[in-house]
Design an enzyme around this catalytic site. Structure first.
Site, short mmCIF file in Angstrom:
data_model
loop_
_atom_site.label_atom_id
_atom_site.label_comp_id
_atom_site.label_asym_id
_atom_site.label_seq_id
_atom_site.Cartn_x
_atom_site.Cartn_y
_atom_site.Cartn_z
N LYS B 95 0.91 -0.93 0.00
CA LYS B 95 0.44 0.10 -0.04
C LYS B 95 0.89 1.36 0.05
O LYS B 95 1.47 1.47 0.78
CB LYS B 95 -1.28 -0.05 1.36
N GLY B 156 -7.96 10.21 11.36
CA GLY B 156 -8.47 10.39 12.62
C GLY B 156 -9.53 12.01 12.90
O GLY B 156 -9.50 11.92 13.76
N ALA B 182 -9.33 5.22 5.17
CA ALA B 182 -9.58 6.61 6.58
C ALA B 182 -10.33 7.31 6.45
O ALA B 182 -10.82 7.84 5.54
CB ALA B 182 -8.49 7.33 5.54
N GLY B 183 -11.10 7.24 7.60
CA GLY B 183 -12.22 7.99 8.25
C GLY B 183 -13.60 7.58 8.07
O GLY B 183 -14.87 7.37 8.84
N ASN B 204 -9.47 0.73 10.94
CA ASN B 204 -8.17 0.65 12.21
C ASN B 204 -8.88 1.79 13.13
O ASN B 204 -9.78 0.47 14.12
CB ASN B 204 -6.84 1.22 11.41
N THR B 205 -8.90 2.68 13.29
CA THR B 205 -9.14 3.39 14.24
C THR B 205 -10.47 2.65 15.11
O THR B 205 -10.49 2.69 16.19
CB THR B 205 -8.77 4.88 13.91
#
Lengths: 423, 255
Positions: B95, B156, B182-183, B204-205
C-alpha cells in the site's frame, strides 16, 4: 516574573573548589547584569536565519494576559471543532483550572483519534556532561562541582549494546553543551554507532548550524530536540549567564535549521518553573505550530519538563507548576496540536506518567539514566560506582523498559518501540 | 454463487481490511476471527526487530499481508520502503502511502502516481492510498495500480464519508477495485461505502478504540456484508440515482 522566581528558587551555589578569581567572576556574573553579554547578539560562526517565526511567537506571548480569560471562554474553546490561538490562550489560563476534568476528556478523545491506544517508548543516552554554559538551574553548569566525563567510542558502543539488549529501538543521544569536549564529529560518530543498534536516533545536543545538522542527519539522526527553557527573554538573560546558550535567538531558530538540514522531526520545550509557565507553555505550542505551518512535512513533538533538584542543590523546585498545572498544559497542547507527539520524561513520577499517557502523552522514556556511562551497572542492578560522570538532574520514575512495557500493556495501552524508518 | 473479488491474483471473500496504525494481538484476533479480515496492513516502519514484539508472528498465515509505506514523504522514499518490505518477506503487495503534511496526513497524489508506476514495473501489487481525485485515479490506473484506495475523510477525523460525492465519481468511472480507506468511524459508514459500490473498506481506529473488540469486529462484518448485499441487489445505485416513478411522468402524452 523571572526575577521573582529567582528569589524563590535559590540557584546560586559556590563550589569550594573554585579559585578566588573564579568565584569573583561567578559572583559578578550573577549580581551585575552589566558584566553579562547581550543575549540577542549572535556569536561568531552562528548562522543567522531570516525567519519570521520568532517574531510571530513572541508577539503573541507579549500580548497574552492569562487573567483576561473567563470560564465561558474556556467552555467555548472546548466546544469548538478546531482550537484557535485564542482558544489555546483560554485553555492555558487560570480560568481553565476548574474545568480540568472536561479538558482531560476532550484531550483523551483527540489523542485516541490520532494515536489510538499507542504509546511510544525511548531511552536517553548521555554521552558527555562537559558544559561551557552557566545555566543556574542545571546540574551540568560549568560552575557546578560534579564528576565530569564523556564516553569514548568503545564505551558508547558498549552502552548502546546494553540498552539495545533490553529491547529498546529508539535512542536519544544527549551531551552537555561543549563544542570542545563533544565536537560535531564526536556526536556524528555516536550517531553512526547508534544506527547500528537502533531504528530511530534522536539528538539533544547544543544547537548547530544548518550544514552541521545536515551532517548529523547523514550520520543517522532523524530527530532534534532543543529546549528553549524559557521564552521570556528577561528571565532567560538572568538564568543563562555565560556561554553560547546565552544567545537567545540562535537557540530559538535551532529547530528551523534542523529541518532545513533534513531532519524528519523536531521537538520543543520550555523548562516549566523558570518563568511564567502559562506564557512559556503558550510560546512552546506556538513555536511548534508556526514551524509546522511553515514546514508541513515536519513531525513535531513537545516536551514538558519541570524543574528538578540537581547535584549540590536539592532545593530546586518547579515552584507554581504543580501536577494539576502540568496536566492542564498537556491537555491544552493536545487540543491545540492534536497531531503532535507529547513526551513525558522520567522527571515525573510513575503515577503521573501512568495517568497522563491515558490523556495526552504519546511517548515516555524507560530505563533512564541521566549520568554518564552507567547503563551497564544500572541494567545489571549494580551500584553506579563505575560511572564516568554525574547526573544532570534527579529522575523520579526509574522503571526499566520491561517494567514500563508491562505496566502500559496491563493498563490497556499498546507500547510501540519504533515508529520510524531512516530513509 | 460466492461473491468474491480478486487482487494481484489472489481471491478474497472478505471485504473488510484491517488498517495499520493501532495494533495489538487482540485487535488482530478480533479482525480475523470476528470481522473475517483476510488482509491486514502492516506499517513497515513499526515492524520490530525485538522477537517477542514482531507483529508478523501474530498474523495467521492464510491472511494476506499488506505492508504500507507510511512515513514516506516522497515517491523515492516509498519505493525504498516497499523494497525493504519485500526483503523482509512481506510479499509483493504494497500500500503506497506518501504524505508531506504531518498535521492532516493527506496523501500526495502526484508523488503517489510516481511511486505506483515504479513499483508496478518492479512487479509489486500496488494499492495506492489517494485523495479522491478523478485525474489522479486515472493516472494510477495507467501507472499499473491493482486497486485505488481513496480516503473517505481526513485521518483521525471520524467524519465518515465526508468525500462521498467524489468517492462516487471514482466508483462510477474507475474500473479497478476501489477500497475506501481512512475516516470510517463506525459500521454504518462502512455499510454506506459498500452500498455505493466499494469493493472493500479499510478500518483501523474505529475498531482499535472500541470498548469490546470482538463485538465491534462482528458489527463491522455485518455492516460490510449488508452494504455489499444492498449494492449487489441493485438498490444501492437505484437509491443514489433516484428511482423511476411507478406512474411515468410522461404518461399523459398522446400519440
Amino acid at each position: 516574573m523571572g526575577a521573582k522566581i529567582l528569589e524563590e528558587n535559590r540557584f546560586f551555589v559556590d563550589a569550594d573548589t573554585l579559585s578566588p578569581e573564579a568565584l569573583a567572576r561567578k559572583h559578578r556574573l550573577e549580581n551585575d547584569s552589566s558584566c553579562r553579554t547581550d543575549p540577542t547578539q549572535y556569536l561568531p560562526g552562528m548562522e543567522v536565519l531570516q525567519s519570521d517565526v520568532r517574531e510571530r511567537v513572541l508577539s503573541q506571548v507579549a500580548s497574552y494576559d492569562p487573567a483576561r480569560y473567563t470560564a465561558s471562554d474556556v467552555r467555548a474553546a472546548l466546544e469548538r471543532r478546531t482550537c484557535t490561538v485564542e482558544d489555546l490562550k483560554a485553555l492555558l489560563s487560570p480560568a481553565a483550572e476548574p474545568l480540568l476534568e472536561k479538558m482531560a476528556c476532550r484531550a483523551k478523545a483527540e489523542t485516541e483519534k490520532h494515536f489510538g491506544n499507542t504509546v511510544y517508548l525511548f531511552t536517553p543516552l548521555y554521552l558527555s556532561n562537559y558544559c561551557e554554559n552557566y545555566c543556574v538551574y542545571c546540574g551540568f553548569n560549568c560552575y557546578n562541582r560534579i564528576r565530569r566525563g564523556k564516553l569514548t567510542a568503545e564505551q558508547t558502543e558498549r552502552e548502546m549494546q546494553v540498552i539495545a539488549s533490553s529491547g529498546m529501538e529508539e535512542i536519544l543521544l544527549l551531551t552537555g553543551e561543549s563544542r570542545s569536549q563533544s565536537d560535531l564529529t564526536y556526536i556524528g560518530e555516536a550517531c553512526k554507532l547508534a544506527r547500528k543498534y537502533f531504528r530511530t536516533v534522536g539528538l539533544e545536543v547544543y544547537p548547530v548550524n544548518t550544514d552541521e545538522y545536515r551532517y548529523l542527519h547523514e550520520c543517522g539522526a532523524d530527530f532534534v530536540t532543543v529546549f528553549q527553557e524559557t521564552y521570556d527573554l528577561c528571565a532567560y538573560e538572568k538564568l543563562h549567564l555565560l556561554g553560547h546558550k546565552r544567545v537567545f535567538p540562535y537557540r530559538f531558530d535551532a529547530q528551523e535549521r534542523a529541518l532545513r538540514g533534513g531532519m524528519r522531526g523536531v521537538a520543543f520545550s520550555a523548562l516549566l518553573g523558570l518563568a511564567d509557565f502559562r506564557k512559556d507553555a503558550l510560546a512552546t505550542a506556538l513555536h511548534a505550530y508556526y514551524l509546522q505551518r511553515k514546514y508541513p512535512q515536519a513531525e513535531i513533538s513537545l516536551s514538558c519538563p519541570r524543574l528538578r533538584p540537581i547535584l549540590n542543590n536539592e532545593t530546586i523546585r518547579p515552584m507554581d507548576v504543580g501536577e494539576k498545572q502540568l496536566c492542564q498544559i498537556l491537555c491544552a497542547y493536545r487540543l491545540f496540536l492534536p497531531f503532535a507527539g507529547i513526551t513525558v520524561s522520567s522527571r515525573e513520577s510513575a503515577r503521573f506518567r501512568d495517568g497522563i499517557v491515558r490523556i495526552a502523552a504519546t511517548k515516555v522514556s524507560a530505563g533512564v539514566s541521566t549520568g554518564i556511562g552507567d547503563h551497564e551497572s544500572k541494567y545489571a542492578g549494580e551500584s553506579a560506582e563505575n560511572r564516568t560522570g554525574d547526573e544532570q538532574f534527579e529522575i523520579d520514575d526509574a522503571r526499566s523498559l520491561n517494567r514500563m512495557y508491562r505496566d502500559l500493556s496491563d493498563g490497556g495501552l499498546q507500547p510501540v518501540l519504533n515508529d520510524s524508518l531512516y530513509v | 454463487m460466492q461473491d468474491t473479488w480478486t487482487l494481484g491474483g489472489r481471491t478474497f471473500t472478505s471485504r473488510f481490511i484491517l488498517g495499520s496504525g493501532k495494533y495489538s494481538l487482540k485487535l488482530i484476533e478480533a479482525a480475523v476471527r470476528d470481522a473475517g479480515a483476510e488482509m491486514i496492513t502492516l506499517a513497515v516502519r513499526r515492524t520490530n526487530t525485538k522477537e517477542s514484539e514482531n507483529i508478523l508472528d501474530y498474523i495467521p498465515k492464510n491472511v494476506t499481508l499488506l505492508p504500507n509505506t507510511s512515513g514516506a514523504r516522497t515517491a523515492e522514499e516509498a519505493v525504498r520502503i516497499a523494497r525493504l518490505a519485500r526483503e523482509l518477506g512481506c510479499g509483493d503487495f504494497v500500500k503506497v502511502e506518501i504524505m508531506r503534511d504531518s498535521k492532516y496526513l493527506l496523501p500526495d497524489n502526484a508523488e503517489t502516481v510516481k511511486a505506483t508506476s515504479t513499483l508496478a514495473d518492479e512487479g509489486f501489487v500496488v494499492l495506492p492510498y489517494m485523495y479522491p481525485d478523478l485525474y489522479a485515479a486515472r493516472d494510477l490506473v495507467k501507472a499499473g495500480a491493482a486497486a485505488v484506495m481513496p480516503l473517505a475523510s481526513p485521518i483521525g477525523s471520524n467524519r465518515g464519508l465526508a468525500a462521498k460525492d467524489f468517492l462516487q465519481i471514482l466508483l462510477d468511472e474507475i474500473e479497478l477495485p476501489i477500497i475506501v480507506d481512512a475516516g470510517i468511524g463506525r459500521p454504518s459508514q462502512a455499510c454506506e461505502a459498500m452500498e455505493m459500490g466499494a469493493s472493500a473498506v479499510m478500518v483501523n481506529t474505529a475498531l482499535a478504540t472500541a470498548g469490546d473488540l470482538p463485538l465491534m469486529a462482528n458489527a463491522f462484518r455485518q455492516a460490510v456484508e449488508a452494504g455489499r448485499n444492498a449494492y449487489r441487489s441493485g438498490l444501492g445505485r437505484v437509491l443514489t440515482r433516484g428511482a423511476s416513478a411507478s406512474d411515468p411522468l410522461t404518461g399523459f402524452l398522446r400519440d
